[in-house]
Write a protein that holds these residues in place. Structure first.
Motif, PDB file in Angstrom:
ATOM      1  N   ASP A 173       0.436   1.716  -3.678  1.00 45.85           N
ATOM      2  CA  ASP A 173      -1.042   1.353  -4.200  1.00 45.85           C
ATOM      3  C   ASP A 173      -1.525   2.452  -5.230  1.00 45.85           C
ATOM      4  O   ASP A 173      -1.061   3.721  -5.346  1.00 45.85           O
ATOM      5  CB  ASP A 173      -1.879   0.947  -3.093  1.00 45.85           C
ATOM      6  N   THR A 195       0.699  -1.239  -0.143  1.00 44.66           N
ATOM      7  CA  THR A 195       0.143   0.035   0.029  1.00 44.66           C
ATOM      8  C   THR A 195       0.697   1.052   0.038  1.00 44.66           C
ATOM      9  O   THR A 195       0.402   2.318  -0.100  1.00 44.66           O
ATOM     10  CB  THR A 195      -0.668   0.143   0.965  1.00 44.66           C
ATOM     11  N   ASN A 196       2.251   1.097   0.247  1.00 45.36           N
ATOM     12  CA  ASN A 196       3.092   2.353   0.105  1.00 45.36           C
ATOM     13  C   ASN A 196       3.010   2.673  -1.345  1.00 45.36           C
ATOM     14  O   ASN A 196       3.752   3.793  -1.690  1.00 45.36           O
ATOM     15  CB  ASN A 196       4.287   1.967   0.731  1.00 45.36           C
ATOM     16  N   GLY A 253       2.314  -2.723  12.240  1.00 39.44           N
ATOM     17  CA  GLY A 253       2.046  -3.061  10.786  1.00 39.44           C
ATOM     18  C   GLY A 253       1.688  -4.328  10.491  1.00 39.44           C
ATOM     19  O   GLY A 253       0.982  -4.697   9.895  1.00 39.44           O
ATOM     20  N   GLY A 298      -4.678   4.701  -2.482  1.00 39.19           N
ATOM     21  CA  GLY A 298      -4.416   5.558  -1.065  1.00 39.19           C
ATOM     22  C   GLY A 298      -4.798   5.089   0.169  1.00 39.19           C
ATOM     23  O   GLY A 298      -5.030   5.816   1.136  1.00 39.19           O
ATOM     24  N   VAL A 299      -4.529   3.651   0.223  1.00 40.07           N
ATOM     25  CA  VAL A 299      -4.773   3.066   1.435  1.00 40.07           C
ATOM     26  C   VAL A 299      -3.519   3.218   2.354  1.00 40.07           C
ATOM     27  O   VAL A 299      -2.306   3.108   1.730  1.00 40.07           O
ATOM     28  CB  VAL A 299      -4.784   1.472   1.484  1.00 40.07           C
ATOM     29  N   LYS A 300      -3.669   3.452   3.661  1.00 38.66           N
ATOM     30  CA  LYS A 300      -2.631   3.663   4.391  1.00 38.66           C
ATOM     31  C   LYS A 300      -1.428   2.418   4.505  1.00 38.66           C
ATOM     32  O   LYS A 300      -1.825   1.609   4.662  1.00 38.66           O
ATOM     33  CB  LYS A 300      -3.045   3.870   6.006  1.00 38.66           C
ATOM     34  N   TYR A 301      -0.067   2.790   4.626  1.00 36.86           N
ATOM     35  CA  TYR A 301       0.782   1.812   4.475  1.00 36.86           C
ATOM     36  C   TYR A 301       1.185   1.206   6.019  1.00 36.86           C
ATOM     37  O   TYR A 301       1.205   1.992   6.864  1.00 36.86           O
ATOM     38  CB  TYR A 301       2.029   2.391   4.024  1.00 36.86           C
ATOM     39  N   TYR A 302       1.140   0.115   6.124  1.00 38.30           N
ATOM     40  CA  TYR A 302       1.347  -0.733   7.238  1.00 38.30           C
ATOM     41  C   TYR A 302       2.448  -1.612   6.969  1.00 38.30           C
ATOM     42  O   TYR A 302       2.598  -2.839   6.435  1.00 38.30           O
ATOM     43  CB  TYR A 302       0.280  -1.611   7.865  1.00 38.30           C
ATOM     44  N   ASN A 303       3.802  -1.105   7.632  1.00 43.10           N
ATOM     45  CA  ASN A 303       4.823  -1.904   7.104  1.00 43.10           C
ATOM     46  C   ASN A 303       4.883  -3.312   8.019  1.00 43.10           C
ATOM     47  O   ASN A 303       4.873  -3.351   9.109  1.00 43.10           O
ATOM     48  CB  ASN A 303       6.194  -1.083   7.899  1.00 43.10           C
TER      49      ASN A 303
END
Length: 188
Positions: A54, A51-52, A68, A57-62
Motif C-alpha cells: 500500500d 497492505t504489503n 490475518g 503504511g497500514v500493517k499487513y495482515y496475511n
C-alpha cells in the motif's frame, strides 16, 4: 406594476427529488455487491489484502493466516456496516419523501436510474481511493490487477452514465400527486 403580476403568481411546489435517496441507496447496494461477491463469495480481496504494497503504511495482515483473515474480516465488517448505514439512510430519505403510492416509486425509472448511478459512484470512489490512491487492496491481486482495477472503474463509469440516462427516460416523480395521475408501466 410589473412587480404585481410576479407577486400574484402562485408559488409552484417542486416535487421532492428521488435523486439523493436513489444515489445513497445505490452507494450502499453497490458496496454490498462488492463486499458479498468479491470479498466473501469469490474471496478475491478483503479490505486490507494489499497492505504489503500500500501507499500509506497500514500493517499487513496475511489473509492466508487465521489471525490475518480475522483482521481482514473485521475490516470487511466495518465496510459492510458503512454500506448498511447508507442503505438505511437512503430508505429513510425515500420514505420521508414519498408519502403516497409507494409501489409506483419502486417501479420508477427515475429511482432505479439514480440507484445505478449511486452504484457507479461507489465503484469510482472505491476504485480511485482504495485501489489507486491508498492501494490497500485491489479487485483481483496478481499479474493482471491493473486490468481488474481498470475494469472496476469502467464499470463504475458505465453505471453512472447508464443510470443517468435511465432516470432521464422516466417521468419526474411527484409523490404528492393523486394516485391516478401517473402513467402506468413504470415510467414514473
Amino acid at each position: 406594476m410589473a412587480g404585481t403580476a410576479d407577486e400574484a403568481r402562485p408559488v409552484l411546489a417542486v416535487p421532492n427529488s428521488l435523486q439523493s435517496p436513489g444515489l445513497i441507496l445505490g452507494v450502499g447496494l453497490g458496496g454490498f455487491v462488492d463486499g458479498i461477491l468479491l470479498h466473501q463469495l469469490l474471496q478475491w480481496h478483503h479490505m486490507l489484502t494489499s497492505t504489503n504494497h500500500d501507499r500509506i503504511g497500514v500493517k499487513y495482515y496475511n489473509p492466508k493466516t487465521v489471525s490475518g483473515l480475522e483482521m481482514n474480516t473485521v475490516w470487511d465488517g466495518i465496510f459492510h456496516a458503512v454500506c448498511w448505514i447508507a442503505v438505511l439512510l437512503g430508505l429513510a430519505i425515500l420514505y420521508a419523501r414519498v408519502t403516497n403510492n409507494r409501489r409506483a416509486v419502486w417501479a420508477s425509472r427515475v429511482l432505479w436510474g439514480w440507484i445505478f448511478a449511486g452504484w457507479g459512484l461507489f465503484n469510482l470512489v472505491e476504485g480511485i481511493l482504495d485501489h489507486q490512491i491508498l492501494g490497500i487492496h485491489h479487485v483481483h491481486g496478481g499479474p493482471y490487477q491493473a486490468w481488474w482495477d481498470a475494469g472496476f472503474l469502467v464499470l463504475g463509469g458505465s453505471l453512472i452514465i447508464g443510470g443517468y440516462l435511465l432516470q432521464r427516460s422516466g417521468r419526474p416523480f411527484d409523490p404528492d400527486a393523486p394516485h391516478g395521475s401517473r402513467r402506468a408501466g413504470g415510467r414514473a
